[in-house]
Design a protein around this motif. Structure first.
Motif, PDB file in Angstrom:
ATOM      1  N   GLU A 217       0.870  -1.169   0.000  1.00 18.57           N
ATOM      2  CA  GLU A 217       0.000   0.000   0.000  1.00 18.57           C
ATOM      3  C   GLU A 217       0.911   1.224   0.000  1.00 18.57           C
ATOM      4  N   GLY A 218       1.109   1.800  -1.199  1.00 21.60           N
ATOM      5  CA  GLY A 218       2.100   2.851  -1.322  1.00 21.60           C
ATOM      6  C   GLY A 218       3.475   2.258  -1.075  1.00 21.60           C
ATOM      7  N   LYS A 219       4.234   2.849  -0.153  1.00 23.41           N
ATOM      8  CA  LYS A 219       5.562   2.331   0.192  1.00 23.41           C
ATOM      9  C   LYS A 219       5.511   1.343   1.364  1.00 23.41           C
ATOM     10  N   ASP A 220       4.350   1.222   2.016  1.00 24.65           N
ATOM     11  CA  ASP A 220       4.221   0.308   3.155  1.00 24.65           C
ATOM     12  C   ASP A 220       3.885  -1.105   2.686  1.00 24.65           C
ATOM     13  N   LEU A 221       4.385  -2.080   3.428  1.00 25.64           N
ATOM     14  CA  LEU A 221       4.099  -3.482   3.152  1.00 25.64           C
ATOM     15  C   LEU A 221       3.335  -4.092   4.329  1.00 25.64           C
ATOM     16  N   TYR A 222       2.446  -5.031   4.016  1.00 26.12           N
ATOM     17  CA  TYR A 222       1.671  -5.731   5.042  1.00 26.12           C
ATOM     18  C   TYR A 222       1.821  -7.242   4.819  1.00 26.12           C
ATOM     19  N   GLN A 223       1.884  -7.970   5.926  1.00 23.60           N
ATOM     20  CA  GLN A 223       1.883  -9.429   5.849  1.00 23.60           C
ATOM     21  C   GLN A 223       1.172  -9.984   7.084  1.00 23.60           C
ATOM     22  N   GLU A 224       0.577 -11.160   6.931  1.00 22.12           N
ATOM     23  CA  GLU A 224      -0.054 -11.825   8.064  1.00 22.12           C
ATOM     24  C   GLU A 224       0.979 -12.692   8.773  1.00 22.12           C
ATOM     25  N   PRO A 269      11.614   1.092  -0.542  1.00 19.23           N
ATOM     26  CA  PRO A 269      12.404   2.329  -0.529  1.00 19.23           C
ATOM     27  C   PRO A 269      11.740   3.415  -1.364  1.00 19.23           C
ATOM     28  N   ASP A 270      12.205   4.651  -1.167  1.00 14.19           N
ATOM     29  CA  ASP A 270      11.701   5.789  -1.934  1.00 14.19           C
ATOM     30  C   ASP A 270      12.589   6.001  -3.149  1.00 14.19           C
ATOM     31  N   ALA A 276      12.028   5.444   3.632  1.00 10.83           N
ATOM     32  CA  ALA A 276      11.417   4.191   3.182  1.00 10.83           C
ATOM     33  C   ALA A 276      10.108   3.954   3.912  1.00 10.83           C
ATOM     34  N   GLY A 277       9.290   3.095   3.348  1.00 13.87           N
ATOM     35  CA  GLY A 277       8.037   2.730   3.988  1.00 13.87           C
ATOM     36  C   GLY A 277       8.271   1.766   5.144  1.00 13.87           C
TER      37      GLY A 277
END
Length: 313
Positions: A217-224, A269-270, A276-277
């Motif tokens: 989501e944008g520069k952010d990452l999500y994981q379960e 990274p940006d 960075a996210g």
């Protein structure tokens, strides 16, 4: 000869900017292209659209055309005003080899040099149109940057004036931190030019490929992050995968499903070297599906001893 109102042909206002003109041309060209249109006059309309776009996309040609003023109207008999050849004679002119030639109106305005070729003037030249395609990039390439060989189909206007698709092998450099939706420019890989004009460029619009573990989501990452009931209750130190390897994180005692653990700076990274996210590990409490007799006995004992009420109402 008949005066042609190029603004009316493209359906744009006389003060339309370059982007509006380009957008209108592409929309109407798709509608009236002879290969796909069912309109009876599609080929003639398509020729008019190409001619109008050829003039209005070129700042000098457009400025010269606008010098005619607003007195001329479509359908009127037209002759260039006195002295026009000195104003517009510096433009290249001539036929469009793909579509069987531009109109007499265009030739009268912009082909002055074409009719004086004996004096060494250059023929009609037109830069090719830009093309656009989509490319899917793995998150690992976004994180580290990469150089990839890709194969894709791009729309090409052939020498017969018909649109077809051509498969190409291209070498693409993926910069670190490229954002989804951003475009990569590959010079000279667009539509071919006419009359010796240069090719257009190819723009590859970036899409992130689906990843088996991470969601961007944008520069952010999500994981379960799966944890056991006792890890959630008692707290624990567990290993968490990132795009840069494994990290150990602390699960706070009393954690619940859906709770997020933030790993600062471990996202994407940006591209401009900025911050960075982050990576968010979303906790998911997983219960065992099968129990041995001893395990079941322990759970039953816990149920009998515990004063915890998940539904206080």
């Amino acid at each position: 000869m008949e005066y042609k109102d190029y603004y009316q042909i493209l359906g744009v206002a006389r003060d339309a900017d370059a982007d509006a003109i380009k957008s209108a041309y592409r929309k109407m060209a798709r509608k009236y292209h002879p290969d796909v249109s069912k309109e009876a006059n599609a080929e003639d309309r398509f020729k008019d659209l190409q001619e109008a776009y050829e003039v209005l996309k070129d700042p000098e040609k457009r400025r010269a055309y606008d010098q005619l003023g607003s007195n001329w109207q479509a359908g009127q008999d037209f002759r260039p005003p006195p002295g026009w050849e000195h104003f517009a004679g510096g433009f290249g002119g001539g036929a469009n080899p793909n579509m069987g030639g531009f109109s007499d109106f265009f030739e009268e305005l912009f082909a002055q040099r074409g009719r004086r070729s004996s004096h060494g003037a250059s023929p009609f030249r037109m830069r090719g149109e830009d093309s656009e395609a989509e490319i899917q990039i793995p998150l690992e390439d976004v994180f580290r940057g990469a150089k990839r060989e890709i194969s894709l189909e791009v729309p090409i206007l052939g020498p017969d004036g018909r649109m077809h698709r051509e498969r190409r092998q291209l070498s693409v450099k993926i910069p670190v931190g490229i954002a989804e939706g951003q475009r990569l420019r590959i010079a000279g890989q667009g539509q071919p030019g006419q009359g010796g004009g240069p090719n257009g460029d190819l723009y590859l619009r970036v899409r992130y490929a689906a990843h088996p573990r991470f969601r961007a989501e944008g520069k952010d990452l999500y994981q379960e992050l799966a944890i056991s009931p006792w890890e959630a209750v008692l707290g624990a130190s567990v290993s968490v995968p990132t795009l840069d390897g494994q990290l150990r994180v602390k699960i706070p005692a009393g954690s619940s499903s859906g709770q997020k653990l933030r790993l600062a700076g471990k996202g994407l990274p940006d591209s401009k070297g900025g911050k960075a996210g982050d990576l968010y590990a979303v906790l998911q409490i997983v219960v065992p599906k099968e129990l041995r007799a001893a395990e079941k006995e322990l759970w039953e004992k816990l149920a009998a001893e515990s004063r915890f009420q998940p539904r206080p109402d």
